[in-house]
Enzyme design. Structure first.
Site, PDB file in Angstrom:
ATOM      1  N   LYS A 151     -14.002  -2.557   8.145  1.00  0.00           N
ATOM      2  CA  LYS A 151     -13.460  -3.275   7.309  1.00  0.00           C
ATOM      3  C   LYS A 151     -14.355  -4.484   7.082  1.00  0.00           C
ATOM      4  O   LYS A 151     -15.155  -4.833   7.862  1.00  0.00           O
ATOM      5  CB  LYS A 151     -11.993  -3.807   7.314  1.00  0.00           C
TER       6      LYS A 151
ATOM      7  N   HIS B 246      -8.343  -0.827   0.692  1.00  0.00           N
ATOM      8  CA  HIS B 246      -7.343  -1.944   0.588  1.00  0.00           C
ATOM      9  C   HIS B 246      -8.151  -3.095   0.080  1.00  0.00           C
ATOM     10  O   HIS B 246      -9.316  -3.574   0.964  1.00  0.00           O
ATOM     11  CB  HIS B 246      -6.652  -2.224   1.583  1.00  0.00           C
TER      12      HIS B 246
ATOM     13  N   GLN C  32       0.629 -11.233  -3.083  1.00  0.00           N
ATOM     14  CA  GLN C  32      -0.607 -10.976  -3.112  1.00  0.00           C
ATOM     15  C   GLN C  32      -1.542 -10.460  -4.148  1.00  0.00           C
ATOM     16  O   GLN C  32      -0.836  -9.855  -5.039  1.00  0.00           O
ATOM     17  CB  GLN C  32      -0.676  -9.767  -2.149  1.00  0.00           C
TER      18      GLN C  32
ATOM     19  N   CYS D  18       0.775  -1.281   0.129  1.00  0.00           N
ATOM     20  CA  CYS D  18      -0.237  -0.067  -0.154  1.00  0.00           C
ATOM     21  C   CYS D  18       1.044   1.267  -0.123  1.00  0.00           C
ATOM     22  O   CYS D  18       0.487   2.107  -0.604  1.00  0.00           O
ATOM     23  CB  CYS D  18      -1.090   0.066   1.303  1.00  0.00           C
TER      24      CYS D  18
ATOM     25  N   HIS E  39      -5.676  -1.387  -4.537  1.00  0.00           N
ATOM     26  CA  HIS E  39      -5.989  -0.170  -3.824  1.00  0.00           C
ATOM     27  C   HIS E  39      -6.928   0.748  -4.576  1.00  0.00           C
ATOM     28  O   HIS E  39      -6.458   0.929  -5.729  1.00  0.00           O
ATOM     29  CB  HIS E  39      -4.783   0.535  -3.258  1.00  0.00           C
TER      30      HIS E  39
ATOM     31  N   ASP F  43      -3.195  -7.898  -4.828  1.00  0.00           N
ATOM     32  CA  ASP F  43      -3.337  -6.797  -3.958  1.00  0.00           C
ATOM     33  C   ASP F  43      -3.856  -5.576  -4.953  1.00  0.00           C
ATOM     34  O   ASP F  43      -3.480  -5.567  -6.049  1.00  0.00           O
ATOM     35  CB  ASP F  43      -2.206  -6.380  -3.323  1.00  0.00           C
TER      36      ASP F  43
ATOM     37  N   ARG G 102       7.347 -11.193   5.138  1.00  0.00           N
ATOM     38  CA  ARG G 102       7.121 -10.943   6.535  1.00  0.00           C
ATOM     39  C   ARG G 102       7.739 -12.011   7.320  1.00  0.00           C
ATOM     40  O   ARG G 102       7.689 -13.092   6.958  1.00  0.00           O
ATOM     41  CB  ARG G 102       5.580 -10.733   6.759  1.00  0.00           C
TER      42      ARG G 102
END
Length: 648
Positions: free
Chosen positions: A475, A521, A391, A344, A395, A393, A373
């Site tokens: 969320k 996100h 991911q 992000c 945004h 992912d 991570r």
């Protein structure tokens, strides 16, 4: 004596003397309720029937029909009953802690000799004796000094350390199950006989450091399962057997998908078969995202700590980040970077390049972002829990007014993805404002309403999880249920006004002024690695034909058929089917068994009869029968089956 007012679920109120217990409240209503009650909810807190209620409160009484409280109590009591059984069988054993966990409990013991599988059977038998004795359960609140003296006299060093960890002013509650005592916050059932004697099972023993600290003593942890009745236990045991058969690590070996080794802990060596699944799934997601209006980007994997400090991740996520120190030319000190644990902040950097207008919003920015991570080695689990992952992912940069429509659009997008990947059962969790938060109640009202309205507008319901949102926004979480009933939280939609503020993102509004965008996100699959593990286990390795890494194996029955085998493979490959030949000098039954273990969806057997007739003998995974098809018909059928759902 002062009096208090208790408000019941139906809105009725009753007045009682202060200090009344929930058991006395139940008895005041009806003898049948007094007999059936097992605990209470007092101001939303799970209360033991024996605890005094000292102030005005809301109250509801729980019975065995209330699954959540009932299972919590059964499992918590099982932990105590097991610890009592262990100390009765082996008096020298020291007890520590025994919390409830999913489907059961565990308890950690300090014992010189290791527990054996045979010991578990002996412990179970003693537990049933304790349950059948129907021994009373009672509780008292003690002064700290008295509790310290008690445990020091009994030689229980772990309990003494736990006492030291209880904050001043917090009750020190002592529980007895019969004559056996434990330090516990409760609540518990009223006697041991309320635990179903045929609905629990001890499963296994594992090592565990005291309080999870590798510098502390290694203890022995006994795990158990417990349910309200025998049928529920049997159903869960069957699920565990199925889960063992479907274990992605086992199937990964059998299907030759991947391996992991100690030189790269928590990271995956993808083999050709596994990487085929990975890239096929990624290509599918890329096409779906493009069709839904996303632009794809790619951002650096190593980023200077300055960005992580600005985003707030350095302060809040530092212990989970891999740090990279570099001796830059001319620098007086090492430059500190970090492998990105999420994408992000980097996406905001792309948004910040150039001037954005309200006409550019919503901007849907996607990345198959490789992240790293740190996960403790004990938490790693095959490809489900790793240190390096990618991911799906994205945004979405938008205005507050666009949050609802963009959220609805994403839910519809996600529902289509899940259906096409074979997941028909899933539910939505709405996590709302926590007690500690930033932003006005007015903004929180708007954000929560936007997400809730989006779910409803998309035709779905949601379950509210009060207080579980981030400190800056609510969320949505999307929880899949797989073929054997297990839940997996994969998709997420996180509303975020915080990061654009921290990283100074802005757009020019219709009024000509600068405004902060909101960020959404979002992810459908989460990480590809974990989701592929879930896919493998959900389908027990029998992946949908379009995802199967080896879709068709063409196996020769006799060597004279080899040229036709090669012709069949070529025809299938040209038609877009992942096909390979097996012309080894082995019996056809051996080949069929081997490829069935490897979960190849279709095996085509070719002998001289097939060569003469230009046919193939078709055997589908999981079926004993075979069928004969012409080569042309087989190529047409399997080429159609090989198409991903978005292209079919």
């Amino acid at each position: 004596m002062s009096q208090i007012s208790l408000t019941f679920p139906d809105g009725n109120k009753r007045v009682y003397d202060a200090g009344v217990t929930a058991a006395e409240v139940a008895a005041s209503i009806a003898p049948s309720l007094a007999k059936a009650a097992i605990s209470a909810q007092v101001n939303g807190i799970h209360y033991d029937l024996a605890w005094p209620i000292t102030q005005d409160a809301t109250i509801s009484l729980n019975t065995m029909k209330d699954d959540g409280p009932a299972l919590e109590l059964i499992r918590h009591d099982c932990a105590h009953i097991m610890a009592r059984a262990v100390q009765e069988l082996w008096p020298d054993v020291k007890v520590t802690i025994g919390p409830v966990r999913d489907y059961g409990w565990f308890y950690d013991f300090d014992r010189a000799e290791p527990f054996t599988p045979e010991d578990l059977g002996v412990i179970e038998a003693r537990m049933k004796q304790i349950i059948n004795a129907r021994d009373p359960v009672r509780t008292e609140v003690w002064e700290r000094a008295r509790a310290v003296e008690y445990y020091r006299g009994r030689g229980e060093p772990f309990k003494l350390e736990l006492l030291d960890r209880i904050p001043e002013g917090q009750d020190i509650r002592m529980y007895w199950h019969g004559d056996w005592q434990d330090l516990c916050r409760g609540p518990h059932l009223q006697h041991t006989g309320q635990v179903p004697a045929d609905a629990f099972k001890l499963t296994h023993v594992a090592g565990a450091y005291w309080l999870g600290d590798s510098t502390r003593p290694m203890l022995q942890r006994i795990y158990g399962l417990a349910f309200k009745n025998r049928d529920d236990l049997k159903a869960h045991m069957h699920m565990l057997e199925e889960a063992a058969k479907r274990d992605h690590r086992k199937l990964g070996r059998e299907m030759n998908l991947f391996h992991m080794q100690e030189e790269a802990p928590g990271q995956i060596f993808w083999h050709p078969n596994g990487w085929t699944i990975y890239t096929t799934l990624q290509d599918y997601m890329r096409r779906r995202q493009r069709a839904d209006g996303y632009v794809e980007v790619n951002t650096p994997q190593v980023v200077n700590r300055k960005l992580w400090e600005a985003s707030g991740h350095w302060e809040n996520y530092r212990e989970n980040m891999f740090i990279v120190e570099v001796d830059e030319d001319g620098a007086r000190e090492k430059v500190i970077n970090a492998l990105k644990p999420m994408n992000c902040p980097c996406h905001v950097q792309i948004f910040n390049q150039g001037i954005k207008s309200y006409r550019d919003l919503p901007l849907r920015m996607a990345e198959f972002g490789s992240c790293a991570r740190y996960e403790p080695s004990g938490a790693l689990h095959g490809i489900m829990r790793v240190r390096g992952f990618t991911q799906d992912d994205a945004h979405i940069f938008c205005t507050l007014e666009q949050v609802e429509s963009e959220s609805k659009k994403f839910i519809e997008f996600l529902s289509r993805i899940y259906a096409e990947l074979g997941f028909d059962k899933w539910r939505i969790k709405l996590s709302t404002r926590p007690e500690k938060r930033v932003g006005s109640d007015e903004i929180w009202d708007k954000m929560e309403a936007a997400l809730a309205n989006a779910v409803t507008a998309a035709g779905y319901s949601y379950e509210i999880f009060p207080g579980e949102g981030a400190f800056y926004a609510p969320k949505l979480e999307f929880v899949l249920t797989d073929a054997i009933g297990r839940d997996w939280q994969c998709g997420t939609l996180q509303l975020d006004p915080n990061l654009p503020e921290r990283l100074d993102a802005s757009y020019i509004g219709e009024d000509g002024g600068r405004h902060r965008p909101f960020m959404l996100h979002r992810a459908c699959l989460g990480s590809f690695e974990r989701f592929i593990g879930i896919l493998i286990e959900n389908h027990a390795g029998k992946l949908p034909f379009w995802l199967a890494p080896r879709q068709v194996v063409v196996a020769s029955i006799v060597s004279d058929a080899d040229p036709f085998v090669e012709e069949v493979v070529t025809a299938l490959t040209l038609a877009g089917v992942r096909a390979e030949a097996d012309m080894r000098n082995e019996k056809i039954n051996y080949k069929v068994r081997e490829h069935s273990v490897g979960k190849v969806p279709v095996i085509l057997a070719v002998g001289m009869k097939e060569v003469e007739e230009r046919t193939v003998s078709v055997r589908r995974l999981g079926e004993n029968r075979t069928e004969t098809m012409t080569l042309a018909a087989a190529v047409e059928e399997f080429a159609r089956a090989a198409l991903p759902p978005d292209l079919a």
